[in-house]
Design a protein around this motif. Structure first.
Motif, short mmCIF file in Angstrom:
data_model
loop_
_atom_site.label_atom_id
_atom_site.label_comp_id
_atom_site.label_asym_id
_atom_site.label_seq_id
_atom_site.Cartn_x
_atom_site.Cartn_y
_atom_site.Cartn_z
N GLY A 85 0.96 6.49 -12.14
CA GLY A 85 1.23 7.57 -11.19
C GLY A 85 0.34 7.55 -9.96
N ARG A 86 -0.70 6.72 -9.95
CA ARG A 86 -1.59 6.67 -8.79
C ARG A 86 -1.08 5.66 -7.76
N ARG A 87 -1.38 5.95 -6.52
CA ARG A 87 -0.96 5.08 -5.43
C ARG A 87 -1.94 3.91 -5.26
N LEU A 88 -1.40 2.77 -4.92
CA LEU A 88 -2.23 1.65 -4.48
C LEU A 88 -2.73 1.98 -3.08
N ASP A 95 -0.77 -11.94 -21.86
CA ASP A 95 -1.67 -12.48 -22.87
C ASP A 95 -3.02 -11.82 -22.65
N ASN A 96 -4.07 -12.35 -23.29
CA ASN A 96 -5.36 -11.66 -23.26
C ASN A 96 -6.09 -11.75 -21.92
N LYS A 97 -5.54 -12.49 -20.95
CA LYS A 97 -6.18 -12.55 -19.64
C LYS A 97 -5.23 -12.32 -18.47
N THR A 98 -3.95 -12.05 -18.76
CA THR A 98 -2.94 -11.92 -17.71
C THR A 98 -2.23 -10.58 -17.82
N TYR A 99 -2.19 -9.84 -16.70
CA TYR A 99 -1.65 -8.48 -16.70
C TYR A 99 -0.68 -8.29 -15.54
N LEU A 100 0.30 -7.42 -15.77
CA LEU A 100 1.29 -7.06 -14.75
C LEU A 100 1.13 -5.58 -14.41
N ILE A 101 1.14 -5.27 -13.11
CA ILE A 101 1.13 -3.89 -12.66
C ILE A 101 2.44 -3.63 -11.94
N ARG A 102 3.28 -2.79 -12.52
CA ARG A 102 4.57 -2.49 -11.91
C ARG A 102 4.40 -1.34 -10.92
N LEU A 103 4.78 -1.58 -9.67
CA LEU A 103 4.66 -0.59 -8.61
C LEU A 103 6.04 -0.14 -8.16
N GLN A 104 6.13 1.08 -7.64
CA GLN A 104 7.41 1.53 -7.11
C GLN A 104 7.22 2.63 -6.07
N LYS A 105 8.19 2.74 -5.20
CA LYS A 105 8.36 3.89 -4.33
C LYS A 105 9.85 4.15 -4.27
N PRO A 106 10.30 5.23 -3.68
CA PRO A 106 11.73 5.59 -3.80
C PRO A 106 12.70 4.47 -3.45
N ASP A 107 12.39 3.62 -2.50
CA ASP A 107 13.37 2.62 -2.06
C ASP A 107 13.03 1.19 -2.45
N SER A 108 11.96 0.96 -3.22
CA SER A 108 11.61 -0.42 -3.58
C SER A 108 10.70 -0.47 -4.80
N ILE A 115 0.84 -1.20 0.00
CA ILE A 115 0.00 0.00 0.00
C ILE A 115 0.88 1.25 0.00
N GLY A 116 0.49 2.23 -0.81
CA GLY A 116 1.25 3.47 -0.91
C GLY A 116 2.21 3.52 -2.07
N MET A 117 2.48 2.37 -2.70
CA MET A 117 3.36 2.37 -3.87
C MET A 117 2.60 2.89 -5.08
N ARG A 118 3.30 3.56 -5.97
CA ARG A 118 2.67 4.15 -7.17
C ARG A 118 2.79 3.22 -8.37
N VAL A 119 1.80 3.29 -9.25
CA VAL A 119 1.82 2.51 -10.49
C VAL A 119 2.82 3.13 -11.45
N ASN A 120 3.81 2.34 -11.83
CA ASN A 120 4.81 2.79 -12.80
C ASN A 120 4.37 2.46 -14.22
N ASN A 121 3.76 1.29 -14.39
CA ASN A 121 3.28 0.90 -15.72
C ASN A 121 2.40 -0.34 -15.62
N VAL A 122 1.68 -0.61 -16.69
CA VAL A 122 0.81 -1.79 -16.79
C VAL A 122 1.14 -2.50 -18.10
N TYR A 123 1.32 -3.82 -18.02
CA TYR A 123 1.67 -4.62 -19.19
C TYR A 123 0.71 -5.81 -19.30
N ASP A 124 0.59 -6.35 -20.51
CA ASP A 124 -0.17 -7.59 -20.68
C ASP A 124 0.77 -8.70 -21.14
#
Length: 299
Positions: free
Chosen positions: A84-87, A33-46, A22-31
């Motif tokens: 750019g939005r926080r989880l 395949d057509n049903k599987t997605y990755l949400i890359r999160l980050q904050k300054p130290d992780s 919680i509190g980490m920001r969305v850096n990017n979203v990738y797919d």
């Protein structure tokens, strides 16, 4: 091999993700395949990556998944609204296998709703749960509700947690079962625990894990003991609300055919199931232990 998350799995992984990301920001979203997605999160130290597979699973991952060269329309829509939005919160809707992942807050909030049952779905919605995009259109069961763009996702229709089953209700369910059917399979559609936890609880209560339904006289005799087992299952469900424990991958032993006459073939251990608890039926099986259940699900 187990492929889908149960309600117990969902509750455990939600607790761990809320505790760690919680509190980490969305850096990017990738797919992938057509049903599987990755949400890359980050904050300054992780950094972290959440994996979402429609109808199947939701957890963090350390694996370097191959991403589609050209992102799908759904991935692009998620990038537009989530980057750019926080989880801010992850929760289960009622007792259904539906996960509500919130990014941002108040009127700037967006939701990814992940349905982890049947054919599954992933829905992107705004702060009022108005659907902006989704993987598949459908009509909600037993209701005239469309799951479609510009419609509102019916969050209030999720099944609320139910009181513990009564002895009368349990006896009624068992009395309608076919002779010789396993109790865990008979009860599974009526309860949120999953067949694996029901089997464990039967064994913990001194009953066979593969207990079968016999005569009506036998049902009347054994029902109170089964109810005791289900009360134990409920305590495990309670433990997952603020879960902080280990994860386990249960392995299955297989042998390769031997090329040398008279000698056994090489033993191979393959992944068979993953759980947030080491259940009684797996206690003597080969298994791997992980620091968290979330880590077990990523392997």
């Amino acid at each position: 091999m187990k492929t889908r998350f149960t309600t117990v799995d969902i509750r455990a992984v939600i607790a761990e993700i809320n505790a760690n990301y919680i509190g980490m920001r969305v850096n990017n979203v990738y797919d992938i395949d057509n049903k599987t997605y990755l949400i890359r999160l980050q904050k300054p130290d992780s950094k972290a990556v959440l994996l979402i597979e429609s109808g199947t699973r939701f957890h963090s991952t350390d694996f370097e998944w191959p991403k589609n060269m050209m992102p799908s329309g759904f991935a692009m829509k998620c990038r537009k609204h989530l980057k750019g939005r926080r989880l801010t919160q992850v929760k289960q809707l009622g007792i259904d296998r539906i996960v509500d992942i919130q990014f941002g807050s108040d009127e700037a909030a967006y939701h990814l709703i992940v349905e982890l049952y049947d054919r599954g779905n992933i829905i992107l919605a705004d702060h009022e749960y108005t659907i902006l995009n989704l993987l598949r259109f459908r009509t909600a069961e037993a209701e005239d509700v469309k799951i479609a763009v510009r419609e509102r996702y019916p969050v209030e229709s999720a099944r609320p947690p139910e009181p513990l089953i009564t002895l009368d209700r349990l006896s009624e369910i068992l009395s309608k079962a076919q002779h010789g059917e396993q109790v865990k399979k008979v009860l599974n559609p009526h309860l949120p625990y999953g067949a694996t936890l029901i089997e464990h609880s039967l064994m913990a209560a001194g009953l066979p894990g593969a207990l079968k339904v016999d005569s009506q006289a036998d049902v009347a005799e054994v029902a109170p003991k089964i109810l005791e087992a289900l009360q134990l299952a409920e305590t495990y469900l309670d433990k997952t609300e603020k879960f902080s424990g280990k994860g386990y991958i249960i392995q299955k032993s297989e042998r390769k055919p031997s090329l040398a006459p008279g000698k056994p073939g090489e033993e191979l251990l393959t992944y068979d199931e993953f759980h947030p608890f080491l259940f009684a039926q797996h206690a003597n099986s080969p298994h791997l232990e992980f620091e968290t259940f979330d880590k077990a699900g990523t392997t």
